[in-house]
Design an enzyme around this catalytic site. Structure first.
Site, short mmCIF file in Angstrom:
data_model
loop_
_atom_site.label_atom_id
_atom_site.label_comp_id
_atom_site.label_asym_id
_atom_site.label_seq_id
_atom_site.Cartn_x
_atom_site.Cartn_y
_atom_site.Cartn_z
CG HIS A 28 1.29 -1.24 -15.58
ND1 HIS A 28 1.02 -2.53 -15.15
CD2 HIS A 28 2.32 -1.34 -16.45
CE1 HIS A 28 1.86 -3.36 -15.74
NE2 HIS A 28 2.66 -2.67 -16.53
N GLY B 42 0.77 -1.24 0.00
CA GLY B 42 0.00 0.00 0.00
C GLY B 42 0.80 1.29 0.00
CB THR B 43 4.20 2.37 -1.11
OG1 THR B 43 4.23 1.90 -2.45
CG2 THR B 43 4.96 1.43 -0.21
CG ASN B 44 1.35 3.42 -5.74
OD1 ASN B 44 1.71 4.47 -6.28
ND2 ASN B 44 1.95 2.26 -5.97
CB ILE C 199 -9.02 -10.89 -12.87
CG1 ILE C 199 -7.66 -11.55 -13.05
CG2 ILE C 199 -9.72 -10.62 -14.21
CD1 ILE C 199 -6.78 -10.95 -14.10
CG LEU C 200 -11.34 -5.37 -11.13
CD1 LEU C 200 -11.15 -3.86 -11.29
CD2 LEU C 200 -12.13 -5.69 -9.86
C1 GAR Z 1 3.09 -0.92 -7.50
O1 GAR Z 1 4.38 -0.87 -8.05
C2 GAR Z 1 2.04 -0.88 -8.60
O2 GAR Z 1 2.41 -0.06 -9.67
C3 GAR Z 1 2.01 -2.34 -9.01
O3 GAR Z 1 2.07 -3.05 -7.79
C4 GAR Z 1 2.82 -2.28 -6.84
C5 GAR Z 1 2.01 -2.15 -5.56
O4 GAR Z 1 2.76 -1.52 -4.54
N1 GAR Z 1 0.84 -2.63 -9.76
C6 GAR Z 1 0.83 -3.47 -10.81
O5 GAR Z 1 1.79 -4.09 -11.15
C7 GAR Z 1 -0.51 -3.59 -11.53
N2 GAR Z 1 -0.37 -4.28 -12.78
P1 GAR Z 1 2.04 -0.83 -3.29
O6 GAR Z 1 1.09 -1.86 -2.67
O7 GAR Z 1 3.18 -0.50 -2.37
O8 GAR Z 1 1.31 0.40 -3.76
#
Ligand code: GAR
Length: 211
Positions: free
Chosen positions: A112, A14-16, A95-96
């Site tokens: 992405h 969950g850093t995003n 998947i949705l």
């Molecule tokens: C992130 O790098 C995001 O871009 C990627 O998963 C990671 C989640 O990190 N998403 C994908 O690859 C989607 N195809 P987070 O949980 O720390 O945000």
């Protein structure tokens, strides 16, 4: 105008999500409010981040459902209960189905970790994306925020940012640099633009109106 209720869907660290919560705390997403976090996996650290920020969180565990349709049905029920106006996929790895995607046309945003259309589509997620970029020997990669449609990673592109690949990069080092330099900036900005009503979609192109 009424504020847009944002649901952030997560599956991991969950850093995003944290970047979105921090941007909101700084007042950078006017017109929107993160009102719900939904995780497809129990016990992930993203849930802790939601709790610390005082945002309601629910787990709709993919493993509790026999197929994608049942899972997406439960997800939709949860979002409807919270009157969701914008769905943000922030490291959401399940998947949705079509029903879900059609319920929120141009109202689902995904991040992405590559410059789409490179290193994207079915099977490309997380560290795998960076492993493939390094294996192909590209010199520049980056991140993309896009609207979600029926084509995996094929929806209209909202924002992109390039990140250099450096000699000696490992997938982990590259993932960290792409997050720091691109993902954590692009995703809150896209949320801001959406909530300000500054995004419009024409075919595969997203137009961003000036302030
Ligand atoms: C992130 O790098 C995001 O871009 C990627 O998963 C990671 C989640 O990190 N998403 C994908 O690859 C989607 N195809 P987070 O949980 O720390 O945000």
């Amino acid at each position: 105008m009424a504020e847009i209720k944002i649901a952030v869907l997560v599956s991991g660290g969950g850093t995003n999500l944290q970047a979105l919560l921090d941007a909101q705390a700084r007042g950078e997403i006017p017109g929107g409010r993160i009102s719900l976090v939904v995780s497809s996996r129990p016990g992930v650290y993203a849930l802790e981040r939601a709790a610390r920020a005082g945002v309601p969180a629910e787990v709709v565990a993919r493993k509790d459902f026999s197929d994608t349709d049942a899972f997406c049905g439960a997800l939709l029920d949860t979002l409807r209960r919270h009157d969701t106006g914008l769905v943000i996929l922030a490291g959401f790895l399940s998947i949705l189905n079509e029903t879900f995607i059609r319920t929120y046309p141009n109202r689902i945003i995904n991040i992405h970790p590559s410059l789409i259309p490179s290193f994207c589509g079915k099977g490309y997620y997380g560290l795998k994306v960076h492993e493939e970029a390094l294996a192909r020997g590209v010199k520049v990669t980056g991140a993309t925020v896009h609207f979600v449609n029926e084509e995996p990673d094929g929806g209209p592109i909202i924002l992109q940012k390039a990140v250099d690949i450096l000699p000696g990069d490992t997938p982990e080092a590259l993932q960290k640099r792409v997050m720091e330099q691109a993902e954590w900036k692009l995703l809150p900005r896209a949320a801001m633009l959406f909530c300000a009503g500054r995004l419009s979609v024409e075919g595969r192109t997203v137009r961003i109106t000036e302030e």
